[in-house]
Design an enzyme around this catalytic site. Structure first.
Site, short mmCIF file in Angstrom:
data_model
loop_
_atom_site.label_atom_id
_atom_site.label_comp_id
_atom_site.label_asym_id
_atom_site.label_seq_id
_atom_site.Cartn_x
_atom_site.Cartn_y
_atom_site.Cartn_z
NE ARG A 57 40.18 49.17 29.97
CZ ARG A 57 41.20 48.34 29.94
NH1 ARG A 57 41.68 47.92 28.79
NH2 ARG A 57 41.78 47.91 31.05
CB THR A 96 36.72 43.30 38.65
OG1 THR A 96 37.97 43.80 39.13
CG2 THR A 96 35.96 44.42 37.97
CE LYS A 148 39.20 47.86 42.45
NZ LYS A 148 40.36 48.40 41.68
CE LYS A 155 36.77 48.08 37.42
NZ LYS A 155 37.87 49.06 37.48
CG ASP A 163 37.35 51.57 39.99
OD1 ASP A 163 37.39 52.82 39.93
OD2 ASP A 163 38.14 50.83 39.39
CD GLU A 168 40.43 51.81 42.02
OE1 GLU A 168 41.37 51.75 41.21
OE2 GLU A 168 39.87 50.81 42.50
CG ASP A 210 43.58 53.50 39.47
OD1 ASP A 210 44.81 53.39 39.29
OD2 ASP A 210 42.76 52.79 38.86
CE LYS A 253 44.70 49.82 38.64
NZ LYS A 253 43.58 50.28 37.78
CB CYS A 285 46.58 44.16 37.50
SG CYS A 285 45.06 43.21 37.72
CG ASP A 296 41.83 45.25 41.77
OD1 ASP A 296 41.15 44.23 41.55
OD2 ASP A 296 41.79 46.27 41.05
CG ASP A 354 40.37 41.07 39.34
OD1 ASP A 354 41.21 41.79 38.76
OD2 ASP A 354 39.17 41.38 39.43
#
Length: 355
Positions: free
Chosen positions: A24, A135, A160, A162, A190, A218, A243, A267, A295, A320, A322
């Site tokens: 997303r 991130t 992290k 993405k 991730d 991840e 995750d 989470k 989160c 994590d 942030d």
């Protein structure tokens, strides 16, 4: 101290830059905030993040679950009946984990306020400081390098990264970031379920061959593909972090038993709150599996609750959290102090917000 009412509102916070993953793109946080009122005047606060592509929830469904199912189930109960309240919360509606998480953290906020102590101390008080990563959203290589260097300039030494939208270019992205930030910055990758098992093994192997020294990868494959996760874990040297494959204690047991991951990301929006999250962290610790606290796109309200939980647990070794650091401004005051990568717990009762 009896629960007399639950009220629902909205909290908004524009993001500094769009948050982009394989699943997303988001430019503004719009979450549900809830307040649990009591006959003593104390109020507990919680937050739910709508993440339809992960939890299946929207703001409308969260509000409906809280007002039509959760509220009738726990109204009138005494906060001292904590385990009983949590049982009703868990059983009054199937799943709806973000809605449950908002209520769960507000109940813990109230419980700690009842005893005039910070929540992390009530839960165990292992530490009063946390170090979070930051991130780096998935973009073209040049932009991700620029964002990574900016994060290091801000004082972050754990990033992290993405990936997962473009398997062919993911190796190039991570290699370029490693070259830019140097060897002393910790990189976590991730994929957000973006690869097939064979792609994951190939990509992670290429990152290993390129000496990128990745701390972990991840959720490389689809959350439901536990056999695929096991294949990746067995055929790579890099630690694999589960995750989306782990929402519940039962799923944590499955992942551990099948050796489908080396690590577990907890989470609150997935677990339904702190009560269930504690079960997962204890299951993991008993099996020698370390945990991360993570989160969704959340403001300081719910991230503060997660920080209190993380600070109470020895086995949460990676952070994590942030969410507030991605926001253009802070919509609330109070809670732990977020100073760059350092999160410092306050001495205020509960989660730390005065209402």
């Amino acid at each position: 101290m009896k629960i007399t009412d639950i009220s629902v509102g909205v909290v908004e916070a524009p993001l500094i830059t769009p948050f982009k993953t394989a699943l997303r793109t988001v430019d503004c946080i719009r979450n549900i905030v809830i307040y649990i009122h009591t006959d003593t005047g104390l109020i507990g606060v919680g937050e739910a993040a709508p993440t339809a592509v992960i939890t299946g929830e929207t703001n409308a469904s969260i509000t409906h679950a809280i007002t039509d199912y959760i509220k009738p189930a726990i109204i009138g109960m005494d906060i001292e009946e904590f385990a009983g309240i949590m049982e009703r919360l868990e059983n009054c509606i199937y799943k709806n984990t973000s809605a449950k998480a908002a209520v769960d953290m507000a109940l813990y906020d109230l419980f700690a306020k009842r005893y005039e102590t910070p929540l992390y101390k009530l839960l165990g008080g292992y530490s009063n400081k946390l170090i979070t990563d930051l991130t780096i959203s998935v973009n073209d290589v040049e932009e991700m390098v620029k964002d990574s260097l900016a994060a290091v300039e801000r004082g972050f030494n754990i990033l992290k990264v993405k990936v997962g939208k473009d398997p062919v270019g993911d190796v190039e992205r991570v290699v370029a970031i490693r070259d830019a930030v140097g060897p002393n910055v910790i990189l976590r990758v991730d994929a957000n379920q973006g690869w097939t098992p064979k792609q994951a093994v190939r990509i992670i192997g290429a990152l290993e061959d390129a000496n990128t020294n990745i701390e972990l990868v991840e959720q490389p494959v689809h959350y439901s593909d536990i056999e695929g996760m096991r294949y990746v874990t067995a055929n790579t040297l890099t630690n694999i972090l589960a995750d989306e494959s782990v929402f519940s204690p039962k799923e944590a047991i499955t992942v551990i038993e099948k050796r489908a991951a080396d690590l577990i990301n907890i989470k609150l929006m997935k677990t339904g709150g702190i009560y269930q999250a504690q079960k997962i962290v204890h299951i993991a610790e008993a099996n020698g599996v370390e945990c991360m606290i993570g989160c969704m796109l959340e403001t300081k309200i719910s991230v503060s609750a997660a920080a209190h939980f993380a600070a109470s647990q020895k086995n949460i070794t990676m952070v994590d959290l942030d969410g507030p650091l991605l926001c253009m401004n802070d919509p609330v005051t109070g809670g732990p102090a977020f100073n760059g990568q350092v999160i410092t717990m306050s001495g205020e009762p509960g989660i730390g917000f005065s209402l």
